[in-house]
Write a protein that holds these residues in place. Structure first.
Motif, PDB file in Angstrom:
ATOM      1  N   TRP A 190      44.263  42.403  34.498  1.00 58.55           N
ATOM      2  CA  TRP A 190      44.859  42.174  35.978  1.00 58.55           C
ATOM      3  C   TRP A 190      43.478  41.248  36.849  1.00 58.55           C
ATOM      4  O   TRP A 190      43.715  40.643  37.797  1.00 58.55           O
ATOM      5  CB  TRP A 190      45.221  43.536  36.694  1.00 58.55           C
ATOM      6  N   VAL A 191      42.315  41.760  36.414  1.00 59.65           N
ATOM      7  CA  VAL A 191      41.320  41.015  36.907  1.00 59.65           C
ATOM      8  C   VAL A 191      41.136  39.527  36.664  1.00 59.65           C
ATOM      9  O   VAL A 191      40.924  38.759  37.291  1.00 59.65           O
ATOM     10  CB  VAL A 191      39.922  41.805  36.868  1.00 59.65           C
ATOM     11  N   LEU A 192      41.350  39.401  35.265  1.00 58.92           N
ATOM     12  CA  LEU A 192      41.261  38.270  34.671  1.00 58.92           C
ATOM     13  C   LEU A 192      42.376  37.246  34.998  1.00 58.92           C
ATOM     14  O   LEU A 192      42.120  36.134  34.928  1.00 58.92           O
ATOM     15  CB  LEU A 192      40.978  38.516  33.138  1.00 58.92           C
ATOM     16  N   ARG A 193      43.809  37.612  34.939  1.00 58.44           N
ATOM     17  CA  ARG A 193      44.951  36.882  34.942  1.00 58.44           C
ATOM     18  C   ARG A 193      45.707  37.036  36.145  1.00 58.44           C
ATOM     19  O   ARG A 193      46.365  36.109  36.534  1.00 58.44           O
ATOM     20  CB  ARG A 193      45.626  37.185  33.778  1.00 58.44           C
ATOM     21  N   HIS A 194      45.357  38.067  37.045  1.00 56.39           N
ATOM     22  CA  HIS A 194      46.164  38.095  38.307  1.00 56.39           C
ATOM     23  C   HIS A 194      45.452  38.047  39.402  1.00 56.39           C
ATOM     24  O   HIS A 194      45.958  38.669  40.558  1.00 56.39           O
ATOM     25  CB  HIS A 194      47.188  39.402  38.224  1.00 56.39           C
ATOM     26  N   GLY A 195      44.185  37.911  39.386  1.00 55.94           N
ATOM     27  CA  GLY A 195      43.297  37.814  40.582  1.00 55.94           C
ATOM     28  C   GLY A 195      43.009  39.290  41.235  1.00 55.94           C
ATOM     29  O   GLY A 195      42.501  39.256  42.270  1.00 55.94           O
ATOM     30  N   ALA A 196      43.097  40.334  40.404  1.00 52.38           N
ATOM     31  CA  ALA A 196      42.876  41.619  41.104  1.00 52.38           C
ATOM     32  C   ALA A 196      41.226  41.748  41.342  1.00 52.38           C
ATOM     33  O   ALA A 196      40.512  41.271  40.592  1.00 52.38           O
ATOM     34  CB  ALA A 196      43.347  42.685  40.086  1.00 52.38           C
ATOM     35  N   SER A 197      40.869  42.735  42.193  1.00 50.88           N
ATOM     36  CA  SER A 197      39.515  42.830  42.561  1.00 50.88           C
ATOM     37  C   SER A 197      38.738  43.530  41.346  1.00 50.88           C
ATOM     38  O   SER A 197      39.120  44.645  40.809  1.00 50.88           O
ATOM     39  CB  SER A 197      39.285  43.659  43.633  1.00 50.88           C
ATOM     40  N   PRO A 198      37.485  43.128  40.808  1.00 49.07           N
ATOM     41  CA  PRO A 198      36.998  43.749  39.767  1.00 49.07           C
ATOM     42  C   PRO A 198      36.477  45.278  40.119  1.00 49.07           C
ATOM     43  O   PRO A 198      36.446  45.793  39.167  1.00 49.07           O
ATOM     44  CB  PRO A 198      35.609  42.895  39.699  1.00 49.07           C
ATOM     45  N   SER A 199      36.567  45.324  41.467  1.00 53.18           N
ATOM     46  CA  SER A 199      36.209  46.629  41.786  1.00 53.18           C
ATOM     47  C   SER A 199      37.260  47.813  41.155  1.00 53.18           C
ATOM     48  O   SER A 199      37.004  49.189  40.933  1.00 53.18           O
ATOM     49  CB  SER A 199      36.171  47.133  43.379  1.00 53.18           C
ATOM     50  N   ILE A 200      38.542  47.307  40.692  1.00 50.12           N
ATOM     51  CA  ILE A 200      39.443  48.078  40.235  1.00 50.12           C
ATOM     52  C   ILE A 200      38.869  48.655  38.814  1.00 50.12           C
ATOM     53  O   ILE A 200      39.392  49.869  38.452  1.00 50.12           O
ATOM     54  CB  ILE A 200      40.966  47.771  40.056  1.00 50.12           C
ATOM     55  N   LEU A 201      37.868  48.013  38.210  1.00 51.25           N
ATOM     56  CA  LEU A 201      37.666  48.215  37.039  1.00 51.25           C
ATOM     57  C   LEU A 201      36.521  49.871  36.989  1.00 51.25           C
ATOM     58  O   LEU A 201      36.507  50.537  35.893  1.00 51.25           O
ATOM     59  CB  LEU A 201      36.747  47.357  36.362  1.00 51.25           C
ATOM     60  N   ASP A 202      36.334  50.035  38.074  1.00 48.58           N
ATOM     61  CA  ASP A 202      35.296  51.138  38.336  1.00 48.58           C
ATOM     62  C   ASP A 202      36.307  52.314  38.026  1.00 48.58           C
ATOM     63  O   ASP A 202      35.856  53.440  37.535  1.00 48.58           O
ATOM     64  CB  ASP A 202      34.778  51.574  39.570  1.00 48.58           C
ATOM     65  N   SER A 203      37.498  52.547  38.186  1.00 50.10           N
ATOM     66  CA  SER A 203      38.370  53.550  38.045  1.00 50.10           C
ATOM     67  C   SER A 203      38.693  53.957  36.439  1.00 50.10           C
ATOM     68  O   SER A 203      39.102  54.952  36.017  1.00 50.10           O
ATOM     69  CB  SER A 203      39.742  53.403  38.556  1.00 50.10           C
ATOM     70  N   TYR A 204      38.195  52.899  35.668  1.00 46.56           N
ATOM     71  CA  TYR A 204      38.278  53.334  34.063  1.00 46.56           C
ATOM     72  C   TYR A 204      37.301  54.726  34.110  1.00 46.56           C
ATOM     73  O   TYR A 204      37.949  55.553  33.436  1.00 46.56           O
ATOM     74  CB  TYR A 204      37.744  52.165  33.477  1.00 46.56           C
ATOM     75  N   PHE A 210      54.268  39.718  45.228  1.00 45.47           N
ATOM     76  CA  PHE A 210      53.933  41.049  44.161  1.00 45.47           C
ATOM     77  C   PHE A 210      54.441  40.285  42.745  1.00 45.47           C
ATOM     78  O   PHE A 210      53.583  40.860  41.884  1.00 45.47           O
ATOM     79  CB  PHE A 210      55.156  41.973  44.305  1.00 45.47           C
ATOM     80  N   THR A 211      55.309  39.216  42.473  1.00 42.76           N
ATOM     81  CA  THR A 211      55.477  38.778  41.514  1.00 42.76           C
ATOM     82  C   THR A 211      54.047  37.776  40.988  1.00 42.76           C
ATOM     83  O   THR A 211      53.591  38.020  39.872  1.00 42.76           O
ATOM     84  CB  THR A 211      56.484  37.464  41.800  1.00 42.76           C
ATOM     85  N   ALA A 212      53.324  37.241  41.981  1.00 45.84           N
ATOM     86  CA  ALA A 212      52.033  36.416  41.898  1.00 45.84           C
ATOM     87  C   ALA A 212      51.144  37.505  41.064  1.00 45.84           C
ATOM     88  O   ALA A 212      50.181  37.053  40.438  1.00 45.84           O
ATOM     89  CB  ALA A 212      51.443  35.814  42.965  1.00 45.84           C
ATOM     90  N   ALA A 213      51.259  38.930  41.793  1.00 47.29           N
ATOM     91  CA  ALA A 213      50.223  40.040  41.026  1.00 47.29           C
ATOM     92  C   ALA A 213      50.838  40.482  39.811  1.00 47.29           C
ATOM     93  O   ALA A 213      50.346  41.806  39.319  1.00 47.29           O
ATOM     94  CB  ALA A 213      50.073  41.075  42.257  1.00 47.29           C
ATOM     95  N   GLY A 214      51.657  39.793  39.000  1.00 48.59           N
ATOM     96  CA  GLY A 214      52.118  40.419  37.566  1.00 48.59           C
ATOM     97  C   GLY A 214      53.083  41.457  37.874  1.00 48.59           C
ATOM     98  O   GLY A 214      53.341  42.267  36.969  1.00 48.59           O
ATOM     99  N   GLY A 215      53.925  41.600  38.799  1.00 49.91           N
ATOM    100  CA  GLY A 215      54.828  42.495  39.315  1.00 49.91           C
ATOM    101  C   GLY A 215      56.213  42.074  38.801  1.00 49.91           C
ATOM    102  O   GLY A 215      56.772  40.921  38.832  1.00 49.91           O
ATOM    103  N   ARG A 216      56.982  42.900  38.543  1.00 48.83           N
ATOM    104  CA  ARG A 216      58.406  42.802  38.068  1.00 48.83           C
ATOM    105  C   ARG A 216      59.237  44.049  38.562  1.00 48.83           C
ATOM    106  O   ARG A 216      58.558  45.207  38.793  1.00 48.83           O
ATOM    107  CB  ARG A 216      58.439  42.809  36.271  1.00 48.83           C
ATOM    108  N   VAL A 217      60.555  43.548  39.008  1.00 55.78           N
ATOM    109  CA  VAL A 217      61.381  44.621  39.408  1.00 55.78           C
ATOM    110  C   VAL A 217      62.484  45.088  38.267  1.00 55.78           C
ATOM    111  O   VAL A 217      63.009  44.246  37.905  1.00 55.78           O
ATOM    112  CB  VAL A 217      62.355  44.144  40.634  1.00 55.78           C
ATOM    113  N   VAL A 218      62.700  46.464  38.438  1.00 55.15           N
ATOM    114  CA  VAL A 218      63.648  47.051  37.485  1.00 55.15           C
ATOM    115  C   VAL A 218      64.539  47.829  38.399  1.00 55.15           C
ATOM    116  O   VAL A 218      63.928  49.010  38.896  1.00 55.15           O
ATOM    117  CB  VAL A 218      62.969  47.728  36.086  1.00 55.15           C
ATOM    118  N   GLN A 219      65.874  47.755  38.067  1.00 54.81           N
ATOM    119  CA  GLN A 219      66.821  48.963  38.696  1.00 54.81           C
ATOM    120  C   GLN A 219      67.284  50.030  37.757  1.00 54.81           C
ATOM    121  O   GLN A 219      67.709  49.525  36.642  1.00 54.81           O
ATOM    122  CB  GLN A 219      67.952  48.127  39.145  1.00 54.81           C
TER     123      GLN A 219
END
Ligand SMILES: Cc1cc2nc3c(=O)[nH]c(=O)nc-3n(C[C@H](O)[C@H](O)[C@H](O)COP(=O)(O)OP(=O)(O)OC[C@H]3O[C@@H](n4cnc5c(N)ncnc54)[C@H](O)[C@@H]3O)c2cc1C
Length: 537
Positions: free
Chosen positions: A314-328, A453-462
């Motif tokens: 998500w950081v590399l391909r969807h532009g998420a913030s590198p700070s999310i990696l701290d949650s690992y 949401f789509t640009a952030a790698g999101g998808r919708v399922v019903q």
């Protein structure tokens, strides 16, 4: 000598099962990765033999469906004392989230299946016979020195490095992290044999203070014994042909058996001080190592891979913030430690030290079984720590649904409009998924929110109840939940949830508030279009 790419997004050091799982997950997310291993061949020592439903679900995420490698479902695990008889029995029959609760397997089969999967991902290169010898982080990248078998070296630049290089991890040493904990004093002889005259169909722990012996059945007509060596017994003598035959004689005529593999180990209970430093992450035995009494070493490594790889993607391909990696580290380290503590506790039951301790501990366990709630907890895997986070990458808080943010979403069987029946994780794929339980959540998204949401790698399922024909989805897939595992099992009609690619629940709430749920999710991920999705003041 193979030529290596000079620059990749992720360098995975170690092509053991955890490195292979990480590489296949990264490949599934379209991340350019290089995975290296200093060994030109697959390691075939007798090591992991048991996997739980969580591990099988992660392997499913890696693209290995049931049957991709042979497994054998285990109906129960029994613990036997020479003084008190059977003092515990754990029911492992049946399944959770679409997978058997416990199986045994042959580690080289799994590793071969994972490696085949990795080779099917075009963005992933592999290089065997290549050793990592140096790491330097500078200018927003990591520069790795790699040594070929002929002694020549090359430098590869990577945005991130995963050290999946096992217990003696060079990566851990190079980034200066300690591996704190405890090494057991005892040696254990592990023997895998085929053609056992009186095979068993389960796992048993023979908890004799003088010779504790876990014993189990495995696919391919195999059985495994793990014999604790006594003080003064030499490793060489115990592992000699005569020594092994003597130990096995209790189980039939050993000369009729085929001894397939044997090895002597010492067990450890250790975790790294942190699971990452800067752009370098540790996974698997490089990050934590456990005595194998609850069969969770590799399982923990697979949890690491699933938790880390989508975040990197998500950081590399969807532009998420590198700070999310701290949650690992925040999410994985406490759970890995809890599993090690459980294995250490189990170790005290398995190797009681002397007869008096055996009578006391095994006797106490028998007494506890007389108390129905305790018995149920012991027998139904209630002691196993849930992989549920109290802190990490999810929106904190509880709602009136049964979903728990930071916990794993159940898995169920879904039926599509064309009649195809699939496991829900296969339907969701490697996406951030917005689930509408009943109504189509996508239809309620504002255009800007949906685009972000789509640009952030999101998808919708019903998800619909079985037989429900309402509310056809027009923005995503629509599926019937055949056994109600997700709806109404996890969430009521009219609910929405956002689920991470590792199937952790990130956010949930009424479907009428779906725009808010998506906006808060995008803010948490720090994706660049989160601002565009914000409501106009
Ligand atoms: C007796 C025993 C029983 C077990 N039973 C179970 C069980 O039932 N269930 C379970 O879940 N787990 C079990 N485990 C644990 C399990 O085997 C390990 O957790 C698992 O194999 C670790 O996988 P890994 O990929 O992290 O490391 P490894 O399998 O050790 O792979 C590391 C790889 O890194 C490579 N490498 C090392 N250094 C470098 C370098 N500098 N450069 C390049 N490559 C490098 C190595 O060649 C190796 O291929 C058991 C372990 C033992 C010993």
């Amino acid at each position: 000598m193979m030529s290596l790419p000079s620059k990749v997004d992720v360098l995975v050091v170690g092509f053991g099962p955890v490195g292979a799982a990480a590489a296949s997950l990264l490949g599934g997310h379209g991340v350019r990765a290089l995975v290296i291993d200093r060994s030109p061949e697959l390691l075939t020592h007798p090591r992991a033999i048991a996997l739980d439903n969580e591990a099988l679900r992660i392997l499913q995420l890696c693209g290995l469906p049931e049957g991709a490698f042979p497994t054998l479902a285990i109906p129960y695990v029994r613990m036997h004392s020479p003084y008190c008889g059977e003092f515990a029995r754990i029911n492992t029959g049946g399944s959770i989230d679409g997978h058997p609760k416990l199986v045994t397997f042959f580690q080289p089969d799994l590793e071969r299946a994972l490696r085949a999967k990795v080779s099917s991902h075009a963005p992933v290169d592999t290089a065997l016979g290549v050793e990592l010898t140096g790491l330097a982080e500078r200018e927003g990248a990591v520069f790795a020195t790699l040594k070929h078998a002929d002694g020549s070296t090359a430098t590869v630049e990577a945005a991130y490095v995963i050290g999946a290089d096992g217990a003696g991890s060079a990566v851990r040493r190079l980034i200066g992290l300690d591996f704190q904990g405890h090494t057991y004093a005892e040696d254990w002889l592990i023997v895998d044999a085929k053609h056992v005259p009186r095979p068993i169909d389960h796992v048993e722990f023979l908890c004799h203070p003088r010779r504790p012996t876990p014993h189990m059945v495995a696919p391919g007509g195999r059985e495994r014994w793990e014999f604790m060596l006594r003080p003064g017994e030499s490793r060489e003598e115990a592992a000699s042909d005569d020594g092994v035959l003597r130990l096995l004689s209790r189980w039939g005529r050993p000369e009729e058996m085929e001894i397939e593999r044997k090895a002597v180990y010492r067990f450890h209970a250790r975790t790294a001080d942190a699971f990452h430093r800067g752009r370098v992450f540790l996974a698997g035995d490089a990050a934590h190592i456990t005595p194998p009494f609850v069969g969770q070493g590799l399982v923990a490594g697979l949890r690491d891979a699933a938790n880390l790889c989508w975040k990197l993607a998500w950081v590399l391909r969807h532009g998420a913030s590198p700070s999310i990696l701290d949650s690992y580290d925040t999410e994985r380290r406490p759970h890995a430690r809890k599993m090690i503590a459980l294995a250490q506790w189990m170790g005290r039951l398995v190797m009681p030290g002397n007869a008096a301790t055996a009578v006391m501990t095994h006797g106490l366990m028998r007494l506890l079984r007389l108390v129905p709630p305790l018995r149920a907890r012991l027998e139904e895997l209630g002691l196993k720590p849930r992989h549920r986070f109290t802190r990490g990458l999810f929106v904190r808080g509880r709602t009136r649904s049964r979903l728990v943010r930071g916990d794993v979403l159940p898995q169920g069987w879904l039926r599509g409009d064309d009649g195809s029946v699939r496991l829900s994780d296969d339907v969701f794929g490697p996406s951030l998924t917005l689930l509408g339980f009943g109504p189509d959540a996508g239809a309620r998204l504002d255009a800007a929110v949906r685009a972000a949401f789509t640009a952030a790698g999101g998808r919708v399922v019903q998800l619909r109840h079985r037989g429900q024909r309402l509310h056809r989805a027009d923005h995503g897939d629509s599926w019937e939940d055949l056994h109600g595992a997700l709806t109404p099992g996890a969430a009521p009609f009219g609910w929405a949830a956002i689920v991470r690619p590792d199937r952790t629940v990130l956010h949930d709430g009424p479907v009428s508030e779906v725009n808010r749920l998506v906006r808060e999710t995008l803010r948490l991920l720090g994706t660049p279009r989160a601002a565009e999705a914000a409501p106009t003041p």
